[in-house]
Design a protein around this motif. Structure first.
Motif, PDB file in Angstrom:
ATOM      1  N   TYR A 115       0.825  -1.200   0.000  1.00 26.53           N
ATOM      2  CA  TYR A 115       0.000   0.000   0.000  1.00 26.53           C
ATOM      3  C   TYR A 115       0.864   1.257   0.000  1.00 26.53           C
ATOM      4  O   TYR A 115       2.030   1.253   0.398  1.00 26.53           O
ATOM      5  N   GLN A 116       0.265   2.341  -0.449  1.00 24.02           N
ATOM      6  CA  GLN A 116       0.858   3.676  -0.432  1.00 24.02           C
ATOM      7  C   GLN A 116       0.114   4.495   0.615  1.00 24.02           C
ATOM      8  O   GLN A 116      -1.125   4.438   0.688  1.00 24.02           O
ATOM      9  N   ARG A 117       0.850   5.254   1.422  1.00 21.96           N
ATOM     10  CA  ARG A 117       0.241   6.102   2.445  1.00 21.96           C
ATOM     11  C   ARG A 117       0.666   7.539   2.208  1.00 21.96           C
ATOM     12  O   ARG A 117       1.828   7.815   1.935  1.00 21.96           O
ATOM     13  N   ALA A 118      -0.299   8.462   2.318  1.00 21.74           N
ATOM     14  CA  ALA A 118       0.015   9.871   2.105  1.00 21.74           C
ATOM     15  C   ALA A 118      -0.935  10.744   2.912  1.00 21.74           C
ATOM     16  O   ALA A 118      -2.077  10.358   3.181  1.00 21.74           O
ATOM     17  N   GLY A 119      -0.472  11.922   3.308  1.00 20.44           N
ATOM     18  CA  GLY A 119      -1.317  12.907   3.954  1.00 20.44           C
ATOM     19  C   GLY A 119      -1.425  12.746   5.458  1.00 20.44           C
ATOM     20  O   GLY A 119      -0.721  11.951   6.077  1.00 20.44           O
ATOM     21  N   ALA A 120      -2.337  13.517   6.035  1.00 21.82           N
ATOM     22  CA  ALA A 120      -2.575  13.503   7.477  1.00 21.82           C
ATOM     23  C   ALA A 120      -4.039  13.815   7.725  1.00 21.82           C
ATOM     24  O   ALA A 120      -4.670  14.525   6.950  1.00 21.82           O
TER      25      ALA A 120
ATOM     26  N   GLU B 221      -5.058  14.445  -4.060  1.00 23.34           N
ATOM     27  CA  GLU B 221      -6.226  15.313  -3.881  1.00 23.34           C
ATOM     28  C   GLU B 221      -6.831  15.126  -2.484  1.00 23.34           C
ATOM     29  O   GLU B 221      -7.196  16.104  -1.820  1.00 23.34           O
ATOM     30  N   LEU B 222      -6.932  13.869  -2.030  1.00 27.13           N
ATOM     31  CA  LEU B 222      -7.511  13.601  -0.713  1.00 27.13           C
ATOM     32  C   LEU B 222      -6.513  13.819   0.415  1.00 27.13           C
ATOM     33  O   LEU B 222      -6.895  14.101   1.554  1.00 27.13           O
ATOM     34  N   ALA B 223      -5.209  13.683   0.089  1.00 25.12           N
ATOM     35  CA  ALA B 223      -4.172  13.767   1.130  1.00 25.12           C
ATOM     36  C   ALA B 223      -4.055  15.152   1.745  1.00 25.12           C
ATOM     37  O   ALA B 223      -3.382  15.319   2.765  1.00 25.12           O
ATOM     38  N   ARG B 224      -4.711  16.147   1.161  1.00 23.52           N
ATOM     39  CA  ARG B 224      -4.684  17.490   1.756  1.00 23.52           C
ATOM     40  C   ARG B 224      -5.419  17.520   3.093  1.00 23.52           C
ATOM     41  O   ARG B 224      -5.121  18.357   3.946  1.00 23.52           O
ATOM     42  N   ASN B 225      -6.393  16.591   3.244  1.00 22.02           N
ATOM     43  CA  ASN B 225      -7.206  16.612   4.457  1.00 22.02           C
ATOM     44  C   ASN B 225      -7.336  15.263   5.150  1.00 22.02           C
ATOM     45  O   ASN B 225      -7.922  15.191   6.233  1.00 22.02           O
ATOM     46  N   PHE B 226      -6.798  14.230   4.520  1.00 24.20           N
ATOM     47  CA  PHE B 226      -6.948  12.888   5.074  1.00 24.20           C
ATOM     48  C   PHE B 226      -5.626  12.120   4.993  1.00 24.20           C
ATOM     49  O   PHE B 226      -4.750  12.460   4.186  1.00 24.20           O
TER      50      PHE B 226
ATOM     51  N   GLU C 237      -5.234   2.978 -10.649  1.00 23.99           N
ATOM     52  CA  GLU C 237      -6.379   3.789 -11.034  1.00 23.99           C
ATOM     53  C   GLU C 237      -6.696   4.869 -10.003  1.00 23.99           C
ATOM     54  O   GLU C 237      -7.178   5.944 -10.339  1.00 23.99           O
ATOM     55  N   ASN C 238      -6.426   4.590  -8.740  1.00 21.26           N
ATOM     56  CA  ASN C 238      -6.715   5.560  -7.679  1.00 21.26           C
ATOM     57  C   ASN C 238      -5.531   6.454  -7.330  1.00 21.26           C
ATOM     58  O   ASN C 238      -5.649   7.310  -6.452  1.00 21.26           O
ATOM     59  N   GLU C 239      -4.396   6.265  -8.005  1.00 24.20           N
ATOM     60  CA  GLU C 239      -3.199   7.036  -7.659  1.00 24.20           C
ATOM     61  C   GLU C 239      -3.426   8.545  -7.770  1.00 24.20           C
ATOM     62  O   GLU C 239      -2.953   9.317  -6.939  1.00 24.20           O
ATOM     63  N   ALA C 240      -4.135   8.968  -8.814  1.00 22.27           N
ATOM     64  CA  ALA C 240      -4.369  10.402  -9.001  1.00 22.27           C
ATOM     65  C   ALA C 240      -5.292  10.974  -7.934  1.00 22.27           C
ATOM     66  O   ALA C 240      -5.302  12.189  -7.692  1.00 22.27           O
ATOM     67  N   LEU C 241      -6.060  10.115  -7.286  1.00 26.16           N
ATOM     68  CA  LEU C 241      -6.964  10.569  -6.232  1.00 26.16           C
ATOM     69  C   LEU C 241      -6.219  10.811  -4.916  1.00 26.16           C
ATOM     70  O   LEU C 241      -6.661  11.617  -4.083  1.00 26.16           O
ATOM     71  N   VAL C 242      -5.087  10.142  -4.749  1.00 25.80           N
ATOM     72  CA  VAL C 242      -4.343  10.209  -3.481  1.00 25.80           C
ATOM     73  C   VAL C 242      -3.946  11.640  -3.110  1.00 25.80           C
ATOM     74  O   VAL C 242      -4.265  12.107  -2.013  1.00 25.80           O
TER      75      VAL C 242
ATOM     76  N   VAL D 167     -12.650  16.291  -9.158  1.00 27.00           N
ATOM     77  CA  VAL D 167     -14.094  16.357  -8.926  1.00 27.00           C
ATOM     78  C   VAL D 167     -14.507  15.326  -7.884  1.00 27.00           C
ATOM     79  O   VAL D 167     -15.246  15.624  -6.933  1.00 27.00           O
ATOM     80  N   LEU D 168     -14.029  14.106  -8.056  1.00 18.86           N
ATOM     81  CA  LEU D 168     -14.391  13.028  -7.133  1.00 18.86           C
ATOM     82  C   LEU D 168     -13.878  13.315  -5.726  1.00 18.86           C
ATOM     83  O   LEU D 168     -14.596  13.101  -4.741  1.00 18.86           O
ATOM     84  N   ALA D 169     -12.660  13.822  -5.612  1.00 19.70           N
ATOM     85  CA  ALA D 169     -12.099  14.129  -4.301  1.00 19.70           C
ATOM     86  C   ALA D 169     -12.938  15.169  -3.576  1.00 19.70           C
ATOM     87  O   ALA D 169     -13.135  15.084  -2.358  1.00 19.70           O
ATOM     88  N   GLY D 170     -13.439  16.150  -4.312  1.00 19.62           N
ATOM     89  CA  GLY D 170     -14.281  17.166  -3.693  1.00 19.62           C
ATOM     90  C   GLY D 170     -15.551  16.576  -3.111  1.00 19.62           C
ATOM     91  O   GLY D 170     -15.980  16.945  -2.004  1.00 19.62           O
ATOM     92  N   VAL D 171     -16.166  15.640  -3.841  1.00 16.95           N
ATOM     93  CA  VAL D 171     -17.379  14.981  -3.361  1.00 16.95           C
ATOM     94  C   VAL D 171     -17.077  14.129  -2.132  1.00 16.95           C
ATOM     95  O   VAL D 171     -17.806  14.163  -1.132  1.00 16.95           O
ATOM     96  N   LEU D 172     -15.970  13.382  -2.193  1.00 17.19           N
ATOM     97  CA  LEU D 172     -15.620  12.523  -1.061  1.00 17.19           C
ATOM     98  C   LEU D 172     -15.241  13.330   0.173  1.00 17.19           C
ATOM     99  O   LEU D 172     -15.625  12.975   1.300  1.00 17.19           O
ATOM    100  N   GLU D 173     -14.497  14.406  -0.028  1.00 13.76           N
ATOM    101  CA  GLU D 173     -14.107  15.240   1.104  1.00 13.76           C
ATOM    102  C   GLU D 173     -15.350  15.784   1.825  1.00 13.76           C
ATOM    103  O   GLU D 173     -15.431  15.783   3.050  1.00 13.76           O
ATOM    104  N   GLN D 174     -16.320  16.213   1.052  1.00 12.50           N
ATOM    105  CA  GLN D 174     -17.563  16.731   1.646  1.00 12.50           C
ATOM    106  C   GLN D 174     -18.283  15.655   2.425  1.00 12.50           C
ATOM    107  O   GLN D 174     -18.776  15.888   3.534  1.00 12.50           O
TER     108      GLN D 174
END
Length: 266
Positions: A14-19, A42-47, A35-40, A255-262
């Motif tokens: 696994y890959q771990r990123a963010g806080a 984006e989400l790692a800013r808050n998670f 496939e999810n690498e580009a999402l990492v 776009v997807l990261a914004g929906v998931l973050e919310q």
């Protein structure tokens, strides 16, 4: 990649990123985590994001015989690595696995799924059953290329599309992943939404689809993913059904990261 050891001794990369709160990304068919690498980021800013390769893929090991329960144990090991609880996001057949993990009682906070390919009618379920039978036979005979072709035809690929894929430089990497098509098939079971198990999931759930049909999946009936999502949402006790406008089966990560973050930040 870092590795964690699952209950049966299988190493899961696994890959771990963010806080921040943990989010575990569960990939779909023929995906080794790429496939999810580009999402990492984006989400790692808050998670704290965990993007892993499911067993039999990428840097993860594979211990036979396969069972969906082993993949659920893999997720459980990653949740433990994350600190004991995590949000889950599953794309496509990975969404089915994420739902099964939540139904199994894992320490899941919130769960989001995107375009899970369950069947909502008898015709589609019969086609699925035929596909699984032929896939099982092809893999038993070691015919990985034929197994991939069956999967592509199920999604509506033409003879020209398949010939082009077979001649491409990435075909050998797909053949390496071909046995995991059986794993995804097992996660989807008979193809129907497992409404009895879904009804046991008490966590808040987001059930999302894109607003645009994917031209690469032209073999699916119109509204296929929407009908499946409606059935999932109806079975879940606490579900939010959402259409993400302008997105196909592989959504834009921003776009997807914004929906998931919310959704993951109540």
């Amino acid at each position: 990649m870092t590795c964690v050891t699952s209950k049966d001794g299988t190493s899961i990369g696994y890959q771990r990123a963010g806080a921040g709160p943990a989010v575990l990304l569960v990939g779909g068919g023929l995906d080794d985590g790429s496939e999810n690498e580009a999402l990492v980021p984006e989400l790692a800013r808050n998670f704290t994001v965990f993007n892993y390769a499911r067993r039999g893929r990428g840097d993860s090991g594979d211990t036979l015989p396969y069972a969906v329960a082993r993949e659920i144990e893999d997720i459980d090991a990653l949740i433990s690595e994350a600190g004991g609880s995590a949000h889950l996001f599953g794309a496509s057949s990975g969404g089915a696995l994420a739902l099964e993990a939540a139904a199994a009682g894992l320490a899941v906070d919130r769960i989001a799924v995107y375009e899970v390919p369950y069947m909502d009618n008898d015709v589609a379920a019969e086609q699925w059953s035929e596909y699984v039978g032929r896939l099982t036979a092809a893999l038993a005979d070691g015919q990985r290329g034929d197994a991939l072709e069956l999967f592509m035809r199920l999604a509506g690929s033409s003879d020209e599309d398949i010939a082009g894929a077979r001649a491409s430089s990435f075909w050998p990497s797909l053949e390496a992943l071909a046995p995991t098509l059986a794993y995804d098939a097992a996660c989807l079971g008979d193809g129907r939404p497992p409404v009895t198990r879904l009804a046991t999931i008490t966590q808040p759930a987001l059930v999302a689809t894109g607003g645009i049909p994917d031209p690469q999946l032209g073999g699916l009936q119109p509204g296929f993913f929407d009908a499946a999502a409606d059935a999932i949402a109806a079975a879940l006790p606490t579900a939010e059904r959402r259409i993400i406008e302008g997105q196909t089966h592989v959504a834009d990560p921003k776009v997807l990261a914004g929906v998931l973050e919310q959704f993951f930040t109540p």
